[in-house]
Design an enzyme around this catalytic site. Structure first.
Site: not given
Ligand code: PAF
Length: 308
Positions: A57-58
């Site tokens: 996600g990051h």
């Protein structure tokens, strides 16, 4: 991996086995030196603030940054002011070596990894607070959490002064608070939301997922299923109150220890929505517990097909 640094060197270089390097700075002064260097060449800069324990996600936010700008700065700072429970701060996952390896592999241009004293010197006093947007959802269950978030994010934005800063839609309330904050404070940074990245079974990626036991991980998948079913029901014309009642029943059957909230709200001001004509787009939000781990998720709702 080797680390080259000395007290006199402002930038340390983390070198991977294959020779790729990630410059790391730890002070506002060194961050600003690097940023003004890029600015003098006309580069546009994206900032992706994180608390580490990086996951896909990051990394997807960093890739968004790369699409929008010439340079991408990642920050890793586990902000003590946004944890309202000491045990939550202590148990927050951290793996700096793994994070650095991921950021190097991705080709991020700079990692800003300040210590607590760099961000909060001993005489630090300021609190940035947005009481209305912070008073509901996660803010109603985590006293002071969003004051901590808005304080640290305002600092990171002012320290780096990027063109763009990117935050995940998984923390949608946080994203809206930051959007409001930069408008209110005239911080000249464009705020972008990055799409939630999910496991194949639908679970939204989160650093906290690694705290789930095998059994809790199996049950966690139900959150996305129940949210999606509620969205489908509301979009098909089911009254919101009834759809939420059904959802809560399904959550309890799925074995969630407790539910902090399961609500539909307007995106713009996060006003609670239980029917009628919304002023802005709608979103359904949930925070639930599995043992001692709290997981959150949200999805857009588009009820235009239903009469409500
Ligand atoms: O979303 C997070 O990881 C944090 O709340 C943030 C935005 C990095 C501020 O500490």
């Amino acid at each position: 991996m080797t680390v080259e640094s000395s007290p006199r060197r402002a930038v340390s270089l983390q070198t991977q086995a294959d020779g790729t390097q990630l410059p790391i700075v730890r002070t506002v002064k060194d961050l600003r030196t690097q940023v003004s260097n890029w600015r003098s060449k006309g580069d546009r800069i994206a900032l992706v603030p994180t608390m580490g324990a990086l996951h896909q996600g990051h990394l997807s936010l960093m890739r968004d940054g790369r699409k929008l700008c010439d340079r991408v700065i990642a920050t890793i700072f586990v902000n003590p002011k946004q944890f309202n429970r000491a045990e939550d701060l202590q148990s927050y996952p951290s793996d700096n070596l793994q994070d650095i390896a991921l950021l190097t592999e991705l080709g991020v241009d700079l990692l800003y990894m300040p210590g607590v004293e760099e961000i909060y010197p001993p005489d630090f006093q300021t609190v940035v607070s947005l009481p209305a947007l912070s008073g509901c959802l996660c803010g109603a269950h985590r006293a002071g959490h969003f004051d901590g978030v808005s304080t640290v994010v305002s600092k990171l934005l002012l320290q780096a002064l990027p063109d763009v800063a990117i935050f995940g839609e998984k923390d949608f309330q946080q994203l809206q608070i930051i959007r409001r904050m930069v408008l209110d404070l005239n911080i000249p940074v464009a705020i972008e939301g990055g799409a939630t990245v999910r496991e194949a079974d639908g679970l939204a990626l989160s650093s906290r997922n690694r705290l789930l036991s095998d059994d809790e991980r199996l049950r966690a998948v139900s959150l996305h299923k129940v949210l999606s079913a509620a969205v489908t029901a509301i979009e098909a014309g089911e009254p919101v109150v009834k759809a939420l009642e059904m959802a809560r029943q399904h959550l309890s059957e799925a074995g969630f220890t407790s539910v902090d909230y399961f609500e539909v709200r307007e995106e713009q001001n996060l006003t609670l929505f239980d029917g009628g004509h919304p002023k802005s787009s709608l979103r359904i939000f949930a925070a639930v517990w599995l043992g001692s781990t709290r997981i959150i998720d949200n999805l857009p709702v588009n009820p235009t097909r239903s009469p409500m």
